[in-house]
Design a protein around this motif. Sequence first.
Motif, PDB file in Angstrom:
ATOM      1  N   GLY A  57       0.804  -1.213   0.000  1.00  0.00           N
ATOM      2  CA  GLY A  57       0.000   0.000   0.000  1.00  0.00           C
ATOM      3  C   GLY A  57       0.837   1.263   0.000  1.00  0.00           C
ATOM      4  O   GLY A  57       2.048   1.237  -0.188  1.00  0.00           O
ATOM      5  N   SER A  58       0.182   2.391   0.221  1.00  0.00           N
ATOM      6  CA  SER A  58       0.852   3.689   0.278  1.00  0.00           C
ATOM      7  C   SER A  58       0.192   4.543   1.349  1.00  0.00           C
ATOM      8  O   SER A  58      -0.996   4.393   1.647  1.00  0.00           O
ATOM      9  CB  SER A  58       0.788   4.392  -1.080  1.00  0.00           C
ATOM     10  N   THR A  98      -2.161   8.510   6.819  1.00  0.00           N
ATOM     11  CA  THR A  98      -3.418   7.948   6.320  1.00  0.00           C
ATOM     12  C   THR A  98      -3.168   7.059   5.109  1.00  0.00           C
ATOM     13  O   THR A  98      -2.395   7.422   4.213  1.00  0.00           O
ATOM     14  CB  THR A  98      -4.379   9.089   5.913  1.00  0.00           C
ATOM     15  N   LEU A  99      -3.834   5.910   5.071  1.00  0.00           N
ATOM     16  CA  LEU A  99      -3.725   4.994   3.927  1.00  0.00           C
ATOM     17  C   LEU A  99      -4.392   5.608   2.697  1.00  0.00           C
ATOM     18  O   LEU A  99      -5.537   6.058   2.766  1.00  0.00           O
ATOM     19  CB  LEU A  99      -4.414   3.665   4.244  1.00  0.00           C
ATOM     20  N   LEU A 100      -3.678   5.629   1.584  1.00  0.00           N
ATOM     21  CA  LEU A 100      -4.243   6.122   0.334  1.00  0.00           C
ATOM     22  C   LEU A 100      -4.963   5.020  -0.424  1.00  0.00           C
ATOM     23  O   LEU A 100      -5.748   5.287  -1.329  1.00  0.00           O
ATOM     24  CB  LEU A 100      -3.136   6.705  -0.547  1.00  0.00           C
ATOM     25  N   VAL A 177      -1.427   6.106  -7.376  1.00  0.00           N
ATOM     26  CA  VAL A 177      -1.867   6.864  -6.213  1.00  0.00           C
ATOM     27  C   VAL A 177      -2.667   8.061  -6.717  1.00  0.00           C
ATOM     28  O   VAL A 177      -2.226   8.804  -7.583  1.00  0.00           O
ATOM     29  CB  VAL A 177      -0.666   7.320  -5.348  1.00  0.00           C
ATOM     30  N   LYS A 178      -3.887   8.221  -6.198  1.00  0.00           N
ATOM     31  CA  LYS A 178      -4.765   9.282  -6.672  1.00  0.00           C
ATOM     32  C   LYS A 178      -4.793  10.429  -5.665  1.00  0.00           C
ATOM     33  O   LYS A 178      -5.133  10.243  -4.504  1.00  0.00           O
ATOM     34  CB  LYS A 178      -6.182   8.735  -6.900  1.00  0.00           C
ATOM     35  N   SER A 214      -7.095   9.253 -13.971  1.00  0.00           N
ATOM     36  CA  SER A 214      -5.773   9.153 -13.366  1.00  0.00           C
ATOM     37  C   SER A 214      -4.784   9.944 -14.209  1.00  0.00           C
ATOM     38  O   SER A 214      -5.010  10.173 -15.399  1.00  0.00           O
ATOM     39  CB  SER A 214      -5.308   7.689 -13.294  1.00  0.00           C
ATOM     40  N   ILE A 215      -3.698  10.366 -13.596  1.00  0.00           N
ATOM     41  CA  ILE A 215      -2.652  11.052 -14.341  1.00  0.00           C
ATOM     42  C   ILE A 215      -1.740  10.005 -14.973  1.00  0.00           C
ATOM     43  O   ILE A 215      -1.260   9.095 -14.298  1.00  0.00           O
ATOM     44  CB  ILE A 215      -1.844  11.985 -13.429  1.00  0.00           C
TER      45      ILE A 215
END
Length: 228
Positions: A57-58, A98-100, A177-178, A214-215
């Motif tokens: 995760g991130s 915080t978890l993204l 990741v958004k 998304s980018i």
Amino acid sequence: MISANVEFLKKVRLFAGFGTNDLIAVSGLLRARRYTKRSVLMHEGDPSDALYIIRKGSVAVTRTSSEGKETILSILKEGDVVGEMGVLDEAPRSATATLLREGQMLILQRADFLDLLAKRADLNRAVISGLIARLRATNKATQARSHLSVKAKVADLLLMLADNFGEAGERGTRLTVKLTHQQLANMVGTTRETMNRTLTEFWDARLIDITGGSIVISDPASLATIRD
């Protein structure tokens, strides 16, 4: 499970100076826990009772100003550690984490970690070396960005996100990741309007693609030229 964690811990910068037996000792103290997207690992001001190693995760590390403005200090990925400074100096949490996206953390309780360091004095030097290495890398990156224009800072941020959270696709490297445009703006110290304008400029030049929610980094070489 311990052997798998040992192999994983070898890639964690905080434990770079640890030998295999030391990593086995650390692994035996870890507790794995899964978290859903937007779960908060710690709030700014909380007691520093544990450190978290991102297994999957991130995590966004943020601070909120007295005016209520949230700024993302960093985005951490697999193998990064959250909350180690407070565990060592007993100070309250200096930021919120915080978890993204959905993820898994390996949790090491402060008491267990300090007990291990007390029994193995040689490990203290290894931990200090790991912290210094991270601090130097952070300072170097901050110094390198300090003279950049806003446009160059945005290009640098997009390339950093692509390196850490990029997924190859047909259109280019998609950021998994958004982040909102406001969050991106806060990360480079500009306004949302300026961020919108810069991203649109990059889009018009076909350096990025933002049509799918998304980018996507379409032309990293040109972004690198803008950054440098």
